[in-house]
Design a protein around this motif. Sequence first.
Motif, mmCIF file in Angstrom:
data_model
loop_
_atom_site.group_PDB
_atom_site.id
_atom_site.type_symbol
_atom_site.label_atom_id
_atom_site.label_comp_id
_atom_site.label_asym_id
_atom_site.label_seq_id
_atom_site.Cartn_x
_atom_site.Cartn_y
_atom_site.Cartn_z
ATOM 1 N N ARG A 181 0.841 -1.317 -0.059
ATOM 2 C CA ARG A 181 -0.008 -0.085 0.040
ATOM 3 C C ARG A 181 0.961 1.281 -0.149
ATOM 4 N NH1 ARG A 181 -3.701 -2.899 4.085
ATOM 5 N NH2 ARG A 181 -5.386 -3.656 2.720
ATOM 6 N N LYS A 182 2.003 0.961 0.824
ATOM 7 C CA LYS A 182 2.832 2.351 1.016
ATOM 8 C C LYS A 182 3.407 2.809 -0.460
ATOM 9 C CE LYS A 182 3.858 2.395 5.694
ATOM 10 N NZ LYS A 182 4.759 1.857 6.762
ATOM 11 N N ILE A 183 3.992 1.490 -1.220
ATOM 12 C CA ILE A 183 4.423 1.910 -2.613
ATOM 13 C C ILE A 183 3.672 2.196 -3.598
ATOM 14 C CG2 ILE A 183 5.543 0.340 -4.449
ATOM 15 C CD1 ILE A 183 6.604 -1.586 -2.354
ATOM 16 N N TRP A 184 2.281 1.510 -3.684
ATOM 17 C CA TRP A 184 1.374 2.151 -4.613
ATOM 18 C C TRP A 184 0.822 3.652 -4.322
ATOM 19 C CZ3 TRP A 184 1.584 -3.325 -5.027
ATOM 20 C CH2 TRP A 184 1.348 -3.577 -6.489
ATOM 21 N N LYS A 185 0.742 3.742 -3.020
ATOM 22 C CA LYS A 185 0.306 5.015 -2.637
ATOM 23 C C LYS A 185 1.226 6.426 -3.040
ATOM 24 C CE LYS A 185 -2.506 7.757 0.290
ATOM 25 N NZ LYS A 185 -2.480 9.042 -0.318
ATOM 26 N N GLU A 186 2.565 6.136 -3.058
ATOM 27 C CA GLU A 186 3.306 7.009 -3.337
ATOM 28 C C GLU A 186 3.333 7.228 -4.975
ATOM 29 O OE1 GLU A 186 8.103 8.232 -3.360
ATOM 30 O OE2 GLU A 186 7.595 6.326 -2.233
ATOM 31 N N ALA A 187 3.463 6.060 -5.717
ATOM 32 C CA ALA A 187 3.233 6.130 -7.144
ATOM 33 C C ALA A 187 1.900 6.958 -7.653
ATOM 34 C CB ALA A 187 3.250 4.590 -7.591
ATOM 35 N N VAL A 188 0.899 6.605 -6.762
ATOM 36 C CA VAL A 188 -0.350 7.444 -7.269
ATOM 37 C C VAL A 188 -0.280 8.607 -6.946
ATOM 38 C CG1 VAL A 188 -2.679 7.294 -6.763
ATOM 39 C CG2 VAL A 188 -1.597 5.193 -7.304
ATOM 40 N N ASP A 189 0.006 9.225 -5.685
ATOM 41 C CA ASP A 189 0.135 10.284 -5.276
ATOM 42 C C ASP A 189 1.183 11.341 -6.313
ATOM 43 O OD1 ASP A 189 -1.684 9.798 -3.489
ATOM 44 O OD2 ASP A 189 -0.198 9.956 -1.793
ATOM 45 N N ARG A 190 2.314 10.902 -6.441
ATOM 46 C CA ARG A 190 3.228 11.543 -7.246
ATOM 47 C C ARG A 190 3.284 11.510 -8.628
ATOM 48 N NH1 ARG A 190 9.295 9.410 -5.578
ATOM 49 N NH2 ARG A 190 9.848 10.327 -7.443
ATOM 50 N N TYR A 191 2.672 10.611 -9.450
ATOM 51 C CA TYR A 191 2.570 10.487 -10.860
ATOM 52 C C TYR A 191 1.236 10.533 -11.497
ATOM 53 C CZ TYR A 191 7.462 9.057 -10.370
ATOM 54 O OH TYR A 191 8.783 9.105 -10.196
ATOM 55 N N ALA A 192 0.349 9.935 -10.748
ATOM 56 C CA ALA A 192 -1.358 9.927 -11.387
ATOM 57 C C ALA A 192 -1.734 11.305 -11.766
ATOM 58 C CB ALA A 192 -2.266 9.208 -10.517
ATOM 59 N N PRO A 193 -1.655 12.476 -10.871
ATOM 60 C CA PRO A 193 -2.246 13.722 -11.290
ATOM 61 C C PRO A 193 -1.703 14.300 -12.572
ATOM 62 C CG PRO A 193 -1.634 13.652 -8.989
ATOM 63 C CD PRO A 193 -0.986 12.345 -9.541
ATOM 64 N N ALA A 194 -0.465 13.952 -12.944
ATOM 65 C CA ALA A 194 0.271 14.288 -14.267
ATOM 66 C C ALA A 194 -0.422 13.819 -15.347
ATOM 67 C CB ALA A 194 1.565 14.087 -14.355
ATOM 68 N N VAL A 195 -1.120 12.578 -15.214
ATOM 69 C CA VAL A 195 -1.690 12.021 -16.518
ATOM 70 C C VAL A 195 -2.793 12.661 -17.052
ATOM 71 C CG1 VAL A 195 -2.736 9.599 -17.175
ATOM 72 C CG2 VAL A 195 -0.630 9.534 -15.471
ATOM 73 N N ARG A 196 -2.890 12.768 -18.435
ATOM 74 C CA ARG A 196 -4.232 13.273 -18.834
ATOM 75 C C ARG A 196 -4.881 12.638 -19.967
ATOM 76 N NH1 ARG A 196 -3.400 16.455 -23.401
ATOM 77 N NH2 ARG A 196 -1.258 16.957 -23.867
ATOM 78 N N SER A 197 -6.038 12.661 -20.108
ATOM 79 C CA SER A 197 -6.777 11.745 -21.614
ATOM 80 C C SER A 197 -6.355 12.716 -22.681
ATOM 81 C CB SER A 197 -8.095 12.026 -21.095
ATOM 82 O OG SER A 197 -8.699 11.356 -20.054
ATOM 83 N N VAL A 198 -6.287 11.930 -23.690
ATOM 84 C CA VAL A 198 -6.114 12.474 -24.947
ATOM 85 C C VAL A 198 -7.472 12.448 -25.750
ATOM 86 C CG1 VAL A 198 -3.698 12.318 -25.067
ATOM 87 C CG2 VAL A 198 -5.142 10.710 -26.165
ATOM 88 N N LEU A 199 -8.289 11.505 -25.094
ATOM 89 C CA LEU A 199 -9.538 11.393 -25.959
ATOM 90 C C LEU A 199 -10.449 12.724 -25.904
ATOM 91 C CD1 LEU A 199 -10.837 8.077 -24.193
ATOM 92 C CD2 LEU A 199 -10.001 8.372 -26.527
ATOM 93 N N PRO A 200 -11.180 13.074 -27.015
ATOM 94 C CA PRO A 200 -11.823 14.343 -27.229
ATOM 95 C C PRO A 200 -12.812 14.500 -26.023
ATOM 96 C CG PRO A 200 -11.529 13.228 -29.309
ATOM 97 C CD PRO A 200 -11.118 12.357 -28.234
#
Length: 715
Positions: A181-200
């Motif tokens: 949980r600690k590993i995934w939490k850091e990955a999600v907190d640090r990187y997921a917000p930067a991901v964005r959809s390219v779908l219209p």
Amino acid sequence: MQNQPANLRAMLQTPVTALAGVGPKLAEKLGKIGLETVEDLLYTLPNRYEDRREFRRIGRLREGRYEVFGGEILYSGETTTRKGRRKLFEVVVGDGSGTISLKWFHYRRQWQEKQFKVGRKAVFGGEVKRFGAVREVHHPEVDFLPAGGSFEAYRAADPLVFGRILPVYPLTEGLHQKTARKIWKEAVDRYAPAVRSVLPQEILQRRGLQPLNEALVAAHWPADDVHYESLGSVNDPARRSLVFDEFFFLELGLALKRKGMSLEPGIPFQVEHRYTRPLARMLPYRLTAAQRRVLGEIKHDLMRPHPMNRLLQGDVGSGKTIVALMAALVAIENHTQVAIVAPTEILAEQHYRQFSFWLEKLGLRAALLSGGLKGRPRQELLEQLAAGEVHLVVGTHAVLQEDVTFRCLGLGIIDEQHRFGVEQRQVLRRKGMHPHILVMTATPIPRTMALAVFGDLDLSVIDELPPGRTPIETRLVADRGRNELYRFMRGQLQQGRQGYIVYPLVEESEKSDLQAATEAAEQLRSSIFPEFSIAVLHGRMKSDEKDAVMQRFKAGEIQLLVSTTVIEVGIDVPNATMMVVEHAERFGLAQLHQLRGRVGRGAGQSYCFLLRSQRCSEDGLKRLQVMCDTNDGFRIAEADLEIRGPGDFLGTRQAGLPDFRIANLLQDGRVLEEARQEAMAMVEDPEFPSADKYREIIATLHDRWGGRLELASIG
């Protein structure tokens, strides 16, 4: 996931060792379950969730639910099950409102006794079960309170342990859930917000989808107010958004392939019935309405100025071969050649005999090109193919080899497509100037899977069996019923009938099944059916040996054929009315259905006996019962798909099955249909793919599927 600008795509390839606390040893453990980058973590969703929003009193614990509760240890020690057959470690916990029993069946006694001291307080989590008057939790999660610590302080201390809905991640040996949980939490907190959809935006709104970054966060760490029961299901909005994104780019690639095929110049054939009409007059039967309908669809494709790319699906015995022969004759009357590729030498030889029989009557020439053809005979055949002297060639993978060339290949036919990958189709296509391609399968493929795997092909289905076929009676037989089965078989053999006994493939090497089949044939010959002729057929025999056995079986000189699974496809002996499958539980349902299709090819009553061993599990029995309940290939295929999953169903990875990280072909059919509609609509836009607004979509498509779908020329 790679739908981002280059710098973000590079960031998502950050190795897991960049995360806090992940050293080389932990990275190695994560690597064992395919987790090497931040992207791998983001797209590996929890297996399930635990509702730890509420800290319940023991007296109010709900059975059948995962519950979190605190209490004091009242009893601790080793005991045995009621009948005294098995040791276990038991701890009784109370909180003043009631008590509950905690049990461990796998434990180290000294460690358990040291940890679970009477009077010690802890927080426990697990599924509550009831056995008689006693409530129990087996192998619970445990967090001990420090000496003098309170439950209130514990609740406030660590949000990854209590007070919210928590994800449960896949683990490997040495990796614990708290660490995961600690590993995934850091990955999600640090990187997921930067991901964005390219779908219209209009697609997201129309389909009610969340942007990718929001969907990733919600899928890993659900908000407190979500509907707990829907998490991780087809109704979970976060998961559905991620599944749509995954399906959309696959369907976009397949839609572009179809459009590419329709834009490629092909060979438009004229249908003058020069050979098809005489063949129809020679056949001893009339084509069924379904065969005529499908033949019409194929002829329509062949007459267009673009290459045909069609999947012909028909249950065992539905008459696909004669439809393929008619299509081949249209190609031949247009002065082009035909190549037929089959997965096994036995099936290739069977096709060759069928095709050459009719082609010779029409004054045409067929040839067989198998792996066993060597030296001068092979060289002569290659020269005749290149010169156009052979109208139709049938073979195995040997046809796809680089030195096989044609004067003018007009039609390629691939039989049992699920045994080949997309690459083989491309190889065959490159042997001519955009030849027409017909792909055939007797494995009924549920619609969602057909869309995902063969979405670039048009689909034709022969959904009708020829008249005069009697449904096969299928019976499940326990090992102890073997003598009774042999008595029944003797009666059938005495009436002049024939039968098969099939042994499963036990090892890749085929040694075990070969030995089993050979030894069984000896026993049958010497002590069970000494008065009948029995022969063995297996994949290690030379082509001419196999051919000789099959010809003798067809001629009725052999009454019982003991075989490995080489007879799964393509053998047609109308007088064979019995099929016995040894260790039937080792086969997939689709394979059993194929095997069963070797009988029931005449008008007489046919039987299929599924012999199960004593070790057959309850699930195994359920699967085999499906075979007894129905002869409908599609129902059997869906049951098989549910039980074994898509990879095994189509014959493992080589089938060209897409690698989905989140989507599930069984559950997510509706989302697949929606994604397909949107992808096809996008491809029809006159501005696609050249307009600026599609640049990132095309880049994402190349990143994800360019290599797998051979999309090098797009964009």
